[in-house]
Design a protein around this motif. Structure first.
Motif, short mmCIF file in Angstrom:
data_model
loop_
_atom_site.label_atom_id
_atom_site.label_comp_id
_atom_site.label_asym_id
_atom_site.label_seq_id
_atom_site.Cartn_x
_atom_site.Cartn_y
_atom_site.Cartn_z
N GLY A 98 2.92 -10.23 -10.92
CA GLY A 98 2.49 -8.63 -11.30
C GLY A 98 1.73 -8.68 -12.36
N ILE A 99 2.24 -9.30 -13.56
CA ILE A 99 1.63 -9.39 -15.04
C ILE A 99 0.03 -9.89 -14.87
CG2 ILE A 99 1.68 -10.22 -17.30
CD1 ILE A 99 4.64 -9.95 -17.15
N LEU A 100 0.03 -10.88 -14.22
CA LEU A 100 -1.41 -11.45 -13.95
C LEU A 100 -2.45 -10.53 -13.27
CD1 LEU A 100 -0.58 -15.11 -13.15
CD2 LEU A 100 -1.24 -14.17 -15.36
N ALA A 101 -1.59 -9.90 -12.07
CA ALA A 101 -2.63 -9.13 -11.41
C ALA A 101 -2.90 -8.00 -11.85
CB ALA A 101 -1.49 -8.59 -10.00
N MET A 102 -2.06 -7.55 -13.05
CA MET A 102 -2.21 -6.26 -13.81
C MET A 102 -3.58 -6.54 -14.61
SD MET A 102 -0.20 -4.49 -16.93
CE MET A 102 1.12 -4.82 -16.39
N MET A 103 -3.97 -7.74 -14.88
CA MET A 103 -5.20 -8.08 -15.69
C MET A 103 -6.34 -7.53 -14.78
SD MET A 103 -3.79 -11.68 -17.19
CE MET A 103 -5.50 -12.14 -17.63
N PHE A 122 0.75 -1.39 -0.10
CA PHE A 122 -0.20 0.07 0.04
C PHE A 122 0.69 1.34 -0.04
CE2 PHE A 122 -3.48 -2.77 0.84
CZ PHE A 122 -4.75 -2.05 0.44
N SER A 123 2.07 1.00 0.47
CA SER A 123 3.09 2.33 0.61
C SER A 123 3.04 2.99 -0.64
CB SER A 123 4.38 1.85 1.36
OG SER A 123 4.31 1.64 2.78
N GLY A 124 3.46 2.40 -1.75
CA GLY A 124 3.89 2.69 -2.93
C GLY A 124 2.72 3.43 -3.56
N SER A 125 1.50 2.65 -3.77
CA SER A 125 0.22 3.14 -4.47
C SER A 125 -0.51 4.43 -3.64
CB SER A 125 -0.77 2.00 -4.26
OG SER A 125 -1.09 1.61 -3.11
N GLN A 130 -5.02 -1.36 -6.46
CA GLN A 130 -3.63 -1.53 -6.80
C GLN A 130 -2.80 -1.97 -5.30
OE1 GLN A 130 -1.95 -1.34 -9.85
NE2 GLN A 130 -0.64 -2.87 -8.76
N GLY A 131 -3.28 -1.28 -4.28
CA GLY A 131 -2.37 -1.66 -2.95
C GLY A 131 -2.90 -3.15 -2.51
N VAL A 132 -4.23 -3.65 -2.95
CA VAL A 132 -4.53 -4.74 -2.42
C VAL A 132 -3.78 -5.85 -3.47
CG1 VAL A 132 -6.39 -6.50 -2.52
CG2 VAL A 132 -6.70 -4.32 -1.56
#
Length: 291
Positions: free
Chosen positions: A209-214, A51-54, A163-165
């Protein structure tokens, strides 16, 4: 699409390296102990990092967006067009029930616009010079309504939280995979994890990360339909359809930087699963069907 995925991979790798350095320097890897992985500590670690980055990106989004496109915020209108922009945004914002956002113009001849900001009542709406040159005032009004719809719907905050989740679970499962590779496949029996853990964790985070991007992109496409409905409500359905049709006729490709592309009005992609926007044809059809 390849540029977007490539940028993602490089950015993701850089984040992993930075996190790893911080973890090692400050001894934050308390989720590793003599009994293996402490899943509770690992999840808390993943949650904080995820969550920090987002959240930091969200808080910096307005300034970053201005710098990325060289946007000029209209404080003292220089001509009738800028007076009209301010008046139109003020009227649409009032109708949407939010405070008037900052209004900016950026010098790009591709037709585009975007909205960003951490808070509904402290947002930014920016339009490109190309949008103002390629559309009439009714169409531009609809685009402005679309962007104000993003603000009123809280899309920037919701996307950031999602995005944080996603980041949290990517970091969490990537380290579990790294640990299993280190212990089971590479048969590391020492008290500390080896280089295999780090390499496998990085690779797993890239793939996950690529899968989560979907997932994030699917939500991004969904909220575009909602913003189109907002544009139709704040301006008119006819104007919103006409604006999307004008975009579909444009020969100019959108040139928004990657970090704010998902908040733009336009979007074209070769791979639907990684596209921030539905096709313009689908958006037009959906608006027409709801007449």
């Amino acid at each position: 699409m390849f540029k977007r995925v490539g940028l993602f991979l490089l950015t993701n790798l850089a984040v992993i390296v930075v996190i790893s350095i911080i973890v090692n320097i400050f001894g934050l890897n308390k989720f590793l102990n003599e009994n293996g992985l402490d899943l509770t500590s690992l999840f808390i670690f993943s949650l904080v990092i995820g969550f920090s980055g987002s959240i930091i990106s969200l808080l910096m989004s307005k300034q970053m967006a201005k710098m990325a496109v060289g946007a000029r915020v209209i404080t003292n209108p220089l001509n009738q067009e800028e007076f009209w922009l301010l008046d139109t945004v003020a009227r649409l914002s009032h109708k949407a029930g939010i405070k008037m956002p900052e209004v900016a113009i950026f010098e790009d001849m591709s037709p585009n616009a975007f909205a960003t900001g951490a808070f509904k009542n402290d947002a930014l709406v920016a339009v490109s010079r190309g949008l103002l040159r390629s559309m009439n005032q009714n169409e531009v009004e609809a685009v402005l309504g679309h962007e104000i719809g993003h603000v009123a719907n809280g899309d920037m905050v919701t996307l950031t939280l999602l995005q944080g989740v996603v980041n949290t679970f990517v970091i969490f499962f990537a380290r579990i995979i790294g640990y299993l590779v280190d212990r089971i496949i590479l048969k590391n029996i020492s008290e500390n994890v080896g280089i295999g853990y780090m390499a496998a964790s990085i690779l797993a985070e890239i793939v996950l990360g690529i899968l989560a991007m979907m997932i994030v992109m699917a939500f991004s496409r969904y909220r575009e339909y909602r913003a189109d409905e907002a544009g139709a409500y704040l301006s008119s359905r006819k104007n919103m359809i006409a604006a999307l049709q004008a975009l579909s006729r444009s020969k100019e490709e959108p040139h928004l930087p990657e970090q704010i592309k998902s908040f733009g009005i336009n979007g074209k992609g070769l791979m639907t699963l990684f596209s921030t926007h539905p096709s313009l044809e689908d958006r037009i059809d959906k608006l027409k069907k709801s007449l």
